[in-house]
Design an enzyme around this catalytic site. Sequence first.
Site, mmCIF file in Angstrom:
data_model
loop_
_atom_site.group_PDB
_atom_site.id
_atom_site.type_symbol
_atom_site.label_atom_id
_atom_site.label_comp_id
_atom_site.label_asym_id
_atom_site.label_seq_id
_atom_site.Cartn_x
_atom_site.Cartn_y
_atom_site.Cartn_z
ATOM 1 N N SER A 29 0.834 -1.209 0.000
ATOM 2 C CA SER A 29 0.000 0.000 0.000
ATOM 3 C C SER A 29 0.868 1.258 0.000
ATOM 4 C CB SER A 29 -0.903 0.015 1.238
ATOM 5 O OG SER A 29 -1.807 -1.053 1.188
ATOM 6 N N ARG A 33 1.573 4.158 -3.119
ATOM 7 C CA ARG A 33 1.347 5.582 -2.828
ATOM 8 C C ARG A 33 2.642 6.383 -2.956
ATOM 9 N NH1 ARG A 33 -2.443 2.435 -0.546
ATOM 10 N NH2 ARG A 33 -4.485 3.253 0.072
ATOM 11 N N GLY A 100 -5.552 -3.979 -8.204
ATOM 12 C CA GLY A 100 -6.733 -3.198 -7.833
ATOM 13 C C GLY A 100 -6.355 -1.862 -7.220
ATOM 14 N N ARG A 128 -13.217 -7.276 -11.791
ATOM 15 C CA ARG A 128 -13.504 -6.655 -10.493
ATOM 16 C C ARG A 128 -14.339 -5.384 -10.650
ATOM 17 N NH1 ARG A 128 -8.102 -6.562 -6.967
ATOM 18 N NH2 ARG A 128 -9.624 -6.071 -5.354
ATOM 19 N N GLN A 176 -9.392 1.750 -0.652
ATOM 20 C CA GLN A 176 -9.195 2.141 -2.050
ATOM 21 C C GLN A 176 -10.216 3.187 -2.465
ATOM 22 O OE1 GLN A 176 -9.262 -1.532 -4.271
ATOM 23 N NE2 GLN A 176 -7.259 -2.173 -3.526
ATOM 24 N N ASP A 327 -6.691 -8.602 3.968
ATOM 25 C CA ASP A 327 -5.937 -9.444 3.026
ATOM 26 C C ASP A 327 -5.382 -10.699 3.692
ATOM 27 O OD1 ASP A 327 -6.389 -7.692 0.938
ATOM 28 O OD2 ASP A 327 -4.580 -6.525 1.346
ATOM 29 N N LYS A 354 -12.079 -9.457 -4.197
ATOM 30 C CA LYS A 354 -10.618 -9.265 -4.241
ATOM 31 C C LYS A 354 -10.082 -9.825 -5.561
ATOM 32 C CE LYS A 354 -10.328 -7.195 -0.344
ATOM 33 N NZ LYS A 354 -10.014 -5.755 -0.367
ATOM 34 N N ARG A 358 -12.251 -14.608 -2.808
ATOM 35 C CA ARG A 358 -11.349 -15.296 -1.871
ATOM 36 C C ARG A 358 -12.072 -16.206 -0.891
ATOM 37 N NH1 ARG A 358 -6.815 -10.657 -0.754
ATOM 38 N NH2 ARG A 358 -5.692 -11.099 -2.689
HETATM 39 C C1 S3P Z 1 -5.597 -1.490 -0.135
HETATM 40 C C2 S3P Z 1 -6.874 -1.605 0.345
HETATM 41 C C3 S3P Z 1 -7.586 -2.889 0.487
HETATM 42 C C4 S3P Z 1 -6.649 -4.078 0.363
HETATM 43 C C5 S3P Z 1 -5.681 -3.915 -0.762
HETATM 44 C C6 S3P Z 1 -4.822 -2.671 -0.542
HETATM 45 C C7 S3P Z 1 -4.975 -0.152 -0.233
HETATM 46 O O1 S3P Z 1 -8.561 -2.985 -0.535
HETATM 47 O O2 S3P Z 1 -7.390 -5.269 0.180
HETATM 48 O O3 S3P Z 1 -4.829 -5.037 -0.869
HETATM 49 O O4 S3P Z 1 -3.738 -0.070 -0.421
HETATM 50 O O5 S3P Z 1 -5.695 0.851 -0.127
HETATM 51 P P1 S3P Z 1 -10.080 -2.425 -0.325
HETATM 52 O O6 S3P Z 1 -10.027 -0.967 -0.256
HETATM 53 O O7 S3P Z 1 -10.834 -2.922 -1.531
HETATM 54 O O8 S3P Z 1 -10.546 -3.072 0.943
#
Ligand code: S3P
Length: 446
Positions: A29, A33, A100, A128, A176, A327, A354, A358
């Site tokens: 994450s 960023r 994603g 997705r 996200q 996760d 996901k 999952r």
């Molecule tokens: C993430 C948010 C999560 C997580 C993903 C990373 C992020 O997803 O499952 O692996 O970096 O903001 P969701 O926002 O769909 O829960």
Amino acid sequence: MTHNAEPRPAVARQSEALRGKARVPGDKSISHRSFMFGGLASGETRITGLLEGEDVMRTGEAMKAMGARIEKNGNEWIINGVGNGCLLEPQAPLDFGNAGTGSRLTMGLVGTYDMETTFIGDASLSGRPMGRVLEPLRQMGVQVVKAAPGDRMPITLRGPKHAAPITYRVPMASAQVKSAVLLAGLNTPGVTTVIEPTMTRDHTEKMLQGFGANLDVETDEQGVRHIFIEGQGKLTGQTIAVPGDPSSAGFPLVAALIVPDSDITIENVLMNPTRTGLLLTLQEMGGNIEILNPRDAGGEDVADLRVRSSELRGVVVPAARAPSMIDEYPVLAAAAAFAEGETLMQGLEELRVKESDRLAAVARGLEANGVDCTEGETTLSVRGRPGGKGLGGGTVATHLDHRIAMSFLVLGLATEKPVTIDDANMIATSFPEFMGLMKELGATID
Ligand code: S3P
């Protein structure tokens, strides 16, 4: 590209004690960023500890396609950003592969620009739902020029001349979606507000503040977070040391708990409280996990984790904990397979959307290996067998999902019979060093 490569099966076998020290790669994450905000900010951003997995590299390529300069010098990534509001129209579709996070956050980042941007991805990502991000962007004035049925990729966005600031209550627990709206707010005049009823990982808020954004968070009496971001401000390049990914740490951690006589230390793991749900759950299950040298590293809590094999017992994992371990359920299920009694996991609705469904993928994989479990609409219960006698022997369908692949390889390190996964390729999206690191600790995977 890995997602077009031939499937590469892998087999995990009952292993001798795991021993030694390990360092997992940088947090995914924070790595995404770092590339995004570094590419956007004025001046230079220097990053160490970045996760060099395929997902993050896709984000880097996207930022380059929109004008950022990104290069690697030794262990350090050096980015020269374009300046807030100054991204360029990409000349080709942005290919996010399996990612994603990369795609959804970038939709927010560029959606409000008066330009056309197309997003594509692999079969998993193309399946997705993106409507959760497009819906608030539409409210801000973004046109969805093209999308596959159900607001899926390929998607083409065109921003308005001037985006409208909105107040948006995030309808599901999703960092996200929260982040996409905040990033859209960066290029929008006035104040964009995100209301977050259930707190999710807060890396976007913390890092944007670090880059100089005018961002405030207020938490009301009900615990609901109100996040305010003022658009069109200046962002300035930063120096970032990315801590180890707690989601990746979950794999050697669970492996050491379930393989008898193991004793390992995983160094420099991010301990941000929005990410430590797995640790708490495993400790409740009786896992022997010591948190050593807790310290601050660039505004984030980190620590080393000493993990020794443990006799686990089943617990109830409440829905409220889901955002802090979203996760980690697949690898928790692997731990639960060896626990005494039942582990009941609640509030799993987000697992269905996901990299794969999952919840179904975990249940099918457990069943294929003789583990007694029940899949509910939003729950999973696993009835464990301490010692793993009679378990294993199955082949797991990974559905282009890295965490399904790694979780079942971990399971196979302690089952009586080997566990096979149909494809290990996707592991490279988040943890390219996985096989080497696990073997170094003593795991038998081939
Ligand atoms: C993430 C948010 C999560 C997580 C993903 C990373 C992020 O997803 O499952 O692996 O970096 O903001 P969701 O926002 O769909 O829960």
